[in-house]
Write an enzyme that holds these catalytic residues in place. Sequence first.
Site, PDB file in Angstrom:
ATOM      1  N   ASP A 124       0.863  -1.167   0.000  1.00 19.54           N
ATOM      2  CA  ASP A 124       0.000   0.000   0.000  1.00 19.54           C
ATOM      3  C   ASP A 124       0.909   1.229   0.000  1.00 19.54           C
ATOM      4  O   ASP A 124       1.957   1.231   0.639  1.00 19.54           O
ATOM      5  CB  ASP A 124      -0.872  -0.034   1.262  1.00 19.54           C
ATOM      6  CG  ASP A 124      -1.887   1.091   1.326  1.00 19.54           C
ATOM      7  OD1 ASP A 124      -1.722   2.088   0.602  1.00 19.54           O
ATOM      8  OD2 ASP A 124      -2.837   0.974   2.101  1.00 19.54           O
ATOM      9  N   SER A 125       0.517   2.272  -0.701  1.00 21.62           N
ATOM     10  CA  SER A 125       1.385   3.444  -0.858  1.00 21.62           C
ATOM     11  C   SER A 125       1.588   4.226   0.435  1.00 21.62           C
ATOM     12  O   SER A 125       2.457   5.095   0.505  1.00 21.62           O
ATOM     13  CB  SER A 125       0.805   4.389  -1.904  1.00 21.62           C
ATOM     14  OG  SER A 125      -0.364   5.022  -1.402  1.00 21.62           O
TER      15      SER A 125
ATOM     16  N   GLY B 125      -0.743   6.134   1.527  1.00 27.06           N
ATOM     17  CA  GLY B 125      -1.647   7.278   1.408  1.00 27.06           C
ATOM     18  C   GLY B 125      -2.749   7.276   2.439  1.00 27.06           C
ATOM     19  O   GLY B 125      -3.025   8.302   3.069  1.00 27.06           O
TER      20      GLY B 125
ATOM     21  N   ASP C 280      -2.212   8.194  -3.660  1.00 20.57           N
ATOM     22  CA  ASP C 280      -3.519   8.802  -3.918  1.00 20.57           C
ATOM     23  C   ASP C 280      -4.009   9.523  -2.678  1.00 20.57           C
ATOM     24  O   ASP C 280      -3.475   9.335  -1.583  1.00 20.57           O
ATOM     25  CB  ASP C 280      -4.539   7.733  -4.333  1.00 20.57           C
ATOM     26  CG  ASP C 280      -4.828   6.735  -3.207  1.00 20.57           C
ATOM     27  OD1 ASP C 280      -3.906   6.421  -2.431  1.00 20.57           O
ATOM     28  OD2 ASP C 280      -5.974   6.271  -3.094  1.00 20.57           O
TER      29      ASP C 280
ATOM     30  N   GLN D  96     -10.611   6.604  -7.496  1.00 22.15           N
ATOM     31  CA  GLN D  96     -11.242   7.377  -6.430  1.00 22.15           C
ATOM     32  C   GLN D  96     -12.561   7.955  -6.971  1.00 22.15           C
ATOM     33  O   GLN D  96     -13.078   7.475  -7.954  1.00 22.15           O
ATOM     34  CB  GLN D  96     -10.292   8.449  -5.902  1.00 22.15           C
ATOM     35  CG  GLN D  96      -9.129   7.900  -5.084  1.00 22.15           C
ATOM     36  CD  GLN D  96      -9.557   7.278  -3.758  1.00 22.15           C
ATOM     37  OE1 GLN D  96     -10.692   7.424  -3.294  1.00 22.15           O
ATOM     38  NE2 GLN D  96      -8.634   6.560  -3.114  1.00 22.15           N
TER      39      GLN D  96
ATOM     40  N   ASP E  14      -8.054  -7.129   0.588  1.00 25.92           N
ATOM     41  CA  ASP E  14      -7.247  -7.128   1.798  1.00 25.92           C
ATOM     42  C   ASP E  14      -8.065  -6.491   2.902  1.00 25.92           C
ATOM     43  O   ASP E  14      -8.964  -5.693   2.633  1.00 25.92           O
ATOM     44  CB  ASP E  14      -5.950  -6.328   1.615  1.00 25.92           C
ATOM     45  CG  ASP E  14      -6.192  -4.826   1.751  1.00 25.92           C
ATOM     46  OD1 ASP E  14      -5.879  -4.260   2.810  1.00 25.92           O
ATOM     47  OD2 ASP E  14      -6.719  -4.214   0.803  1.00 25.92           O
TER      48      ASP E  14
ATOM     49  N   CYS F 268      -7.466 -26.570   8.191  1.00 22.06           N
ATOM     50  CA  CYS F 268      -6.398 -25.870   8.908  1.00 22.06           C
ATOM     51  C   CYS F 268      -6.093 -26.640  10.181  1.00 22.06           C
ATOM     52  O   CYS F 268      -6.998 -26.890  10.996  1.00 22.06           O
ATOM     53  CB  CYS F 268      -6.831 -24.432   9.228  1.00 22.06           C
ATOM     54  SG  CYS F 268      -5.717 -23.548  10.347  1.00 22.06           S
TER      55      CYS F 268
ATOM     56  N   HIS G 142      -6.522 -19.011  12.688  1.00 23.44           N
ATOM     57  CA  HIS G 142      -7.829 -19.550  12.331  1.00 23.44           C
ATOM     58  C   HIS G 142      -8.597 -18.616  11.407  1.00 23.44           C
ATOM     59  O   HIS G 142      -9.123 -19.032  10.371  1.00 23.44           O
ATOM     60  CB  HIS G 142      -8.681 -19.824  13.576  1.00 23.44           C
ATOM     61  CG  HIS G 142     -10.126 -20.008  13.213  1.00 23.44           C
ATOM     62  ND1 HIS G 142     -10.597 -21.161  12.649  1.00 23.44           N
ATOM     63  CD2 HIS G 142     -11.171 -19.133  13.253  1.00 23.44           C
ATOM     64  CE1 HIS G 142     -11.882 -21.011  12.369  1.00 23.44           C
ATOM     65  NE2 HIS G 142     -12.249 -19.788  12.731  1.00 23.44           N
TER      66      HIS G 142
END
Length: 379
Positions: free
Chosen positions: A95-96, A98, A149, A197, A274, A314, A343
């Site tokens: 991520d930048s 920003g 941005d 944006q 994310d 898992c 988990h």
Amino acid sequence: MSQFSFRLEQTEQQNAARAGVLTTPHGDIQTPIFMPVGTGGTVKAVTQRQLATEVEAEIILGNTYHLYLRPGLEVLEAAGGLHKFNHWDRPILTDSGGYQVFSLAASRKISEEGVVFQSHIDGSRHLFTPESVMDIQRTIGADIIMAFDECPPYPSEYRYVKDSMELTHRWLDRCINRLDKAGAKYGYEQTLFPIVQGGTFADLRKASCEYISSKDAVGNAIGGLSVGEPVDMIYEFCALSCEHLPVNKPRYLMGVGTPWDLLECISLGIDMFDCVMPTRNGRNAMLFTTEGVINIDNKKWEFDFSPLDTGIPCETSNYYSKSYLRHLIKSKEILGLTIASIHNLAFYLWLVKTAREHIVSGDFVSWKKEMIPRISRRV
């Protein structure tokens, strides 16, 4: 020949859900995909080995703002980049920074040049420009670099959002120019994703999609959502953005969200996600499971010796009991944070992998209709 490519393998007949493969210098990513957030070079409470073997993460995130401040560029460059520093040999997206800078509203100043901000660590002042952010991300060594941005808050006036979007577009051009001139740093290609944006204004969102699409990047991101607006609005502007972004490029919805948000947005055409939710909520006793949402802190789990969730593949989820995890969380034992985080991340990765399987088999819509009420209920 580029080390990056994206191949669509299947598109749902009844909606926009798709399955694809994003190829990067550090490996292939099966989409749709969820990317665990490793802000400061680590996914909190989880080792890289656990991420690879138990969570089965294919890509993780780092954050420019946090890594720039600590450990700093000198350390990262000496290490040979973040991959070597944290021993993660799969893809990384940065991520930048920003969003973090703009969240420091009381201690930053925006101009055409960039953003002056104060460190949350020691109060020192720093300048981020589109050019410096590209240089920082090159030094971090991410496979996928995000454009710098401005993320306007919700709600914002139309004029502010329009001006902000146009600034973001001008900054994007500067990011592209810098990255094109600088080239690769560690012997492998790095690619830039622009960010849409436009707030919650349809005409601005469309204009932003058209502008960044014209740059013909490997992939495109949708930003400025999940910043306080109602969830229906997230879906509305996610759908609008997908309609105006190239079909043959991966679409990354930044910072979203709950497991049911992921399924809804996959159905709208999103490929990459994310969010800090699985780890942050896990550290605060909330578990996402195949049978619903659990507050493991509740007394009802005190004598429940069944596994956390046998519905996902898992080892941690199948091995530890609800009673034991409740004990760890109540006792503030560090192991509890690790178990809960592993988990929840494993659940998220299982969810997108299973969604992919149903897209390929052609029954995603019916599966999603069954899953959302089940996984979103409180147990």
